[in-house]
Design a protein around this motif. Sequence first.
Motif, PDB file in Angstrom:
ATOM      1  N   ASN A  38       4.041  20.239   0.302  1.00 36.06           N
ATOM      2  CA  ASN A  38       5.406  20.081   0.821  1.00 36.06           C
ATOM      3  C   ASN A  38       6.465  20.555  -0.159  1.00 36.06           C
ATOM      4  OD1 ASN A  38       4.483  18.973   3.233  1.00 36.06           O
ATOM      5  ND2 ASN A  38       4.334  16.945   2.306  1.00 36.06           N
ATOM      6  N   GLY A  39       6.193  21.600  -0.891  1.00 35.26           N
ATOM      7  CA  GLY A  39       7.170  22.173  -1.796  1.00 35.26           C
ATOM      8  C   GLY A  39       7.165  21.597  -3.198  1.00 35.26           C
ATOM      9  N   ASN A  40       6.310  20.608  -3.457  1.00 39.31           N
ATOM     10  CA  ASN A  40       6.229  20.043  -4.802  1.00 39.31           C
ATOM     11  C   ASN A  40       5.184  20.808  -5.592  1.00 39.31           C
ATOM     12  OD1 ASN A  40       8.075  18.044  -4.129  1.00 39.31           O
ATOM     13  ND2 ASN A  40       6.476  16.709  -3.354  1.00 39.31           N
ATOM     14  N   CYS A  41       5.634  21.511  -6.598  1.00 43.97           N
ATOM     15  CA  CYS A  41       4.712  22.316  -7.400  1.00 43.97           C
ATOM     16  C   CYS A  41       3.967  21.429  -8.387  1.00 43.97           C
ATOM     17  CB  CYS A  41       5.469  23.386  -8.181  1.00 43.97           C
ATOM     18  SG  CYS A  41       6.241  24.601  -7.128  1.00 43.97           S
ATOM     19  N   ILE A  42       2.717  21.719  -8.550  1.00 48.44           N
ATOM     20  CA  ILE A  42       1.927  21.051  -9.579  1.00 48.44           C
ATOM     21  C   ILE A  42       1.550  22.133 -10.579  1.00 48.44           C
ATOM     22  CG2 ILE A  42      -0.147  19.750 -10.090  1.00 48.44           C
ATOM     23  CD1 ILE A  42      -0.088  18.746  -7.202  1.00 48.44           C
ATOM     24  N   CYS A  43       2.319  22.244 -11.629  1.00 50.17           N
ATOM     25  CA  CYS A  43       2.105  23.295 -12.617  1.00 50.17           C
ATOM     26  C   CYS A  43       1.399  22.707 -13.828  1.00 50.17           C
ATOM     27  CB  CYS A  43       3.442  23.906 -13.035  1.00 50.17           C
ATOM     28  SG  CYS A  43       4.370  24.573 -11.647  1.00 50.17           S
ATOM     29  N   VAL A  44       0.512  23.482 -14.389  1.00 50.13           N
ATOM     30  CA  VAL A  44      -0.200  23.037 -15.580  1.00 50.13           C
ATOM     31  C   VAL A  44       0.753  23.015 -16.760  1.00 50.13           C
ATOM     32  CG1 VAL A  44      -2.093  23.542 -17.155  1.00 50.13           C
ATOM     33  CG2 VAL A  44      -2.370  23.930 -14.706  1.00 50.13           C
ATOM     34  N   GLU A  45       1.522  24.076 -16.913  1.00 48.06           N
ATOM     35  CA  GLU A  45       2.496  24.159 -18.003  1.00 48.06           C
ATOM     36  C   GLU A  45       3.804  24.687 -17.449  1.00 48.06           C
ATOM     37  OE1 GLU A  45       3.179  26.435 -22.223  1.00 48.06           O
ATOM     38  OE2 GLU A  45       1.136  26.165 -21.484  1.00 48.06           O
ATOM     39  N   LYS A  46       4.900  24.061 -17.845  1.00 51.15           N
ATOM     40  CA  LYS A  46       6.209  24.476 -17.351  1.00 51.15           C
ATOM     41  C   LYS A  46       6.658  25.746 -18.066  1.00 51.15           C
ATOM     42  CE  LYS A  46       7.496  19.764 -16.337  1.00 51.15           C
ATOM     43  NZ  LYS A  46       8.361  18.647 -16.652  1.00 51.15           N
ATOM     44  N   CYS A  47       7.405  26.562 -17.351  1.00 50.20           N
ATOM     45  CA  CYS A  47       7.914  27.790 -17.946  1.00 50.20           C
ATOM     46  C   CYS A  47       9.069  27.459 -18.892  1.00 50.20           C
ATOM     47  CB  CYS A  47       8.364  28.772 -16.868  1.00 50.20           C
ATOM     48  SG  CYS A  47       9.746  28.201 -15.885  1.00 50.20           S
ATOM     49  N   ASP A  48       9.437  28.418 -19.729  1.00 52.63           N
ATOM     50  CA  ASP A  48      10.493  28.206 -20.727  1.00 52.63           C
ATOM     51  C   ASP A  48      11.829  27.867 -20.081  1.00 52.63           C
ATOM     52  OD1 ASP A  48       8.690  28.697 -22.763  1.00 52.63           O
ATOM     53  OD2 ASP A  48       9.152  30.846 -22.828  1.00 52.63           O
ATOM     54  N   LYS A  49      12.130  28.496 -18.973  1.00 58.18           N
ATOM     55  CA  LYS A  49      13.396  28.245 -18.290  1.00 58.18           C
ATOM     56  C   LYS A  49      13.467  26.796 -17.800  1.00 58.18           C
ATOM     57  CE  LYS A  49      16.322  30.521 -14.893  1.00 58.18           C
ATOM     58  NZ  LYS A  49      16.401  31.593 -13.896  1.00 58.18           N
ATOM     59  N   ARG A  50      12.361  26.287 -17.244  1.00 55.38           N
ATOM     60  CA  ARG A  50      12.329  24.904 -16.757  1.00 55.38           C
ATOM     61  C   ARG A  50      12.434  23.918 -17.921  1.00 55.38           C
ATOM     62  NH1 ARG A  50      13.782  22.023 -12.754  1.00 55.38           N
ATOM     63  NH2 ARG A  50      12.614  23.186 -11.236  1.00 55.38           N
ATOM     64  N   LYS A  51      11.747  24.209 -19.037  1.00 60.61           N
ATOM     65  CA  LYS A  51      11.825  23.337 -20.208  1.00 60.61           C
ATOM     66  C   LYS A  51      13.252  23.253 -20.721  1.00 60.61           C
ATOM     67  CE  LYS A  51       7.142  24.329 -21.849  1.00 60.61           C
ATOM     68  NZ  LYS A  51       6.362  25.000 -22.896  1.00 60.61           N
ATOM     69  N   LYS A  52      13.945  24.390 -20.776  1.00 64.02           N
ATOM     70  CA  LYS A  52      15.320  24.415 -21.258  1.00 64.02           C
ATOM     71  C   LYS A  52      16.233  23.625 -20.321  1.00 64.02           C
ATOM     72  CE  LYS A  52      19.033  27.597 -22.433  1.00 64.02           C
ATOM     73  NZ  LYS A  52      19.485  28.983 -22.432  1.00 64.02           N
ATOM     74  N   LEU A  53      16.051  23.789 -19.010  1.00 62.01           N
ATOM     75  CA  LEU A  53      16.869  23.071 -18.038  1.00 62.01           C
ATOM     76  C   LEU A  53      16.666  21.569 -18.163  1.00 62.01           C
ATOM     77  CD1 LEU A  53      18.748  23.200 -15.539  1.00 62.01           C
ATOM     78  CD2 LEU A  53      16.669  23.265 -14.154  1.00 62.01           C
ATOM     79  N   GLU A  54      15.420  21.136 -18.290  1.00 57.51           N
ATOM     80  CA  GLU A  54      15.149  19.705 -18.417  1.00 57.51           C
ATOM     81  C   GLU A  54      15.689  19.138 -19.726  1.00 57.51           C
ATOM     82  OE1 GLU A  54      10.985  19.120 -17.782  1.00 57.51           O
ATOM     83  OE2 GLU A  54      11.172  19.409 -15.607  1.00 57.51           O
ATOM     84  N   ALA A  55      15.630  19.914 -20.801  1.00 54.00           N
ATOM     85  CA  ALA A  55      16.173  19.461 -22.080  1.00 54.00           C
ATOM     86  C   ALA A  55      17.686  19.280 -21.983  1.00 54.00           C
ATOM     87  CB  ALA A  55      15.818  20.440 -23.186  1.00 54.00           C
ATOM     88  N   GLU A  56      18.357  20.209 -21.294  1.00 53.99           N
ATOM     89  CA  GLU A  56      19.805  20.106 -21.135  1.00 53.99           C
ATOM     90  C   GLU A  56      20.191  18.907 -20.278  1.00 53.99           C
ATOM     91  OE1 GLU A  56      21.055  23.849 -19.549  1.00 53.99           O
ATOM     92  OE2 GLU A  56      20.788  24.897 -21.434  1.00 53.99           O
ATOM     93  N   THR A  57      19.450  18.643 -19.211  1.00 54.60           N
ATOM     94  CA  THR A  57      19.788  17.497 -18.340  1.00 54.60           C
ATOM     95  C   THR A  57      19.492  16.177 -19.027  1.00 54.60           C
ATOM     96  OG1 THR A  57      17.632  17.651 -17.245  1.00 54.60           O
ATOM     97  CG2 THR A  57      19.475  18.768 -16.187  1.00 54.60           C
ATOM     98  N   GLU A  58      18.472  16.119 -19.888  1.00 52.64           N
ATOM     99  CA  GLU A  58      18.206  14.886 -20.635  1.00 52.64           C
ATOM    100  C   GLU A  58      19.314  14.609 -21.634  1.00 52.64           C
ATOM    101  OE1 GLU A  58      14.422  14.626 -22.501  1.00 52.64           O
ATOM    102  OE2 GLU A  58      13.325  14.923 -20.628  1.00 52.64           O
ATOM    103  N   GLY A  59      19.877  15.650 -22.222  1.00 50.09           N
ATOM    104  CA  GLY A  59      20.950  15.498 -23.195  1.00 50.09           C
ATOM    105  C   GLY A  59      22.237  14.980 -22.572  1.00 50.09           C
ATOM    106  N   LYS A  60      22.419  15.216 -21.275  1.00 48.53           N
ATOM    107  CA  LYS A  60      23.636  14.785 -20.589  1.00 48.53           C
ATOM    108  C   LYS A  60      23.560  13.352 -20.131  1.00 48.53           C
ATOM    109  CE  LYS A  60      24.894  19.374 -19.005  1.00 48.53           C
ATOM    110  NZ  LYS A  60      25.123  20.249 -17.836  1.00 48.53           N
ATOM    111  N   LEU A  61      22.344  12.791 -20.047  1.00 46.14           N
ATOM    112  CA  LEU A  61      22.190  11.421 -19.553  1.00 46.14           C
ATOM    113  C   LEU A  61      22.543  10.433 -20.571  1.00 46.14           C
ATOM    114  CD1 LEU A  61      18.899  11.722 -17.536  1.00 46.14           C
ATOM    115  CD2 LEU A  61      21.190  11.617 -16.639  1.00 46.14           C
TER     116      LEU A  61
END
Length: 61
Positions: A38-61
């Motif tokens: 249903n559109g939920n990806c199960i990735c073994v390793e996240k790409c660099d772009k996704r890692k950067k996005l998640e790091a930025e959103t964690e910093g804002k919380l």
Amino acid sequence: MTYFLITFAFMLLVIVIMAIGVIFGRKAIKGSCGGANNGNCICVEKCDKRKKLEAETEGKL
């Protein structure tokens, strides 16, 4: 020649309709991992772009 003009007009209409959707802020088209889970990806390793996005959103919380 008539078929060409009809096809060209139809394609132009489709492009105009898509442009109107973009102008009014419709959500962008997203990938769905081929429709699996249903559109939920199960990735073994996240790409660099996704890692950067998640790091930025964690910093804002």
